[in-house]
Design an enzyme around this catalytic site. Sequence first.
Site, short mmCIF file in Angstrom:
data_model
loop_
_atom_site.label_atom_id
_atom_site.label_comp_id
_atom_site.label_asym_id
_atom_site.label_seq_id
_atom_site.Cartn_x
_atom_site.Cartn_y
_atom_site.Cartn_z
N CYS A 204 -1.12 6.16 -0.67
CA CYS A 204 -0.96 6.92 -1.29
C CYS A 204 -0.32 6.31 -3.03
CB CYS A 204 -0.55 8.49 -1.42
SG CYS A 204 1.33 8.68 -0.20
N THR B 221 3.53 6.85 -1.92
CA THR B 221 4.08 5.53 -0.90
C THR B 221 4.41 6.00 -0.07
OG1 THR B 221 5.15 8.58 -0.43
CG2 THR B 221 6.22 7.32 -2.75
N GLY B 222 3.05 6.33 0.31
CA GLY B 222 3.02 6.08 1.68
C GLY B 222 3.12 7.65 2.71
N ILE B 223 4.25 7.59 1.83
CA ILE B 223 4.70 9.54 3.53
C ILE B 223 3.36 10.86 3.08
CG2 ILE B 223 6.57 10.73 3.05
CD1 ILE B 223 7.91 8.65 1.00
N HIS C 157 3.53 -1.98 20.12
CA HIS C 157 4.42 -0.57 20.71
C HIS C 157 3.74 0.91 20.74
CE1 HIS C 157 8.51 -3.34 20.63
NE2 HIS C 157 6.65 -4.26 21.36
N ARG D 268 4.35 5.37 26.77
CA ARG D 268 5.44 6.66 25.46
C ARG D 268 4.31 6.63 24.98
NH1 ARG D 268 9.00 1.14 25.87
NH2 ARG D 268 10.94 1.54 27.34
#
Length: 147
Positions: A65, A67-69, A98, A136
């Site tokens: 998009c 911003t990618g946010i 990770h 994790r």
Amino acid sequence: MLVAIGSDHGGFCLKEEIKKFLAEKGVACRDYGTHSTESVDYPDISLAVAQAVAAGECDRGIIVCGTGIGVCIAANKVKGIRAALCHDVYSAQMSREHNDANILTLGERVIGWGLARMIVDVWLKTEFAGGRHRQRVEKICALDKLL
């Protein structure tokens, strides 16, 4: 590998460049839209890509998009998705190594095509390291059961 790809209008041009890059690398992709620069709602595109990855229809996903946010936030609402917003190569590598990120999000208005190409290349090549990171990631996945 089959990559689900999508964008809103603000990420359409970069998405199209990424599709060409994937084809050059011999990586198949399935385009979940949008197919023009006409305004669309990014949560709809994020949902389509995230559901394809979560269901195992595609191995990984890339969403773009402005911003990618927004697309990252929306994709992470889907159970089983670990979307990572990456605007540098190191973050892209670490998101895979990770965190076993299964969706990469990018911002067309934030990074240029040359950098995006390097990010996508590293993100696709990097494997999950497992080991101490596995427990994790399992804890992250367990959070899906709380919702």
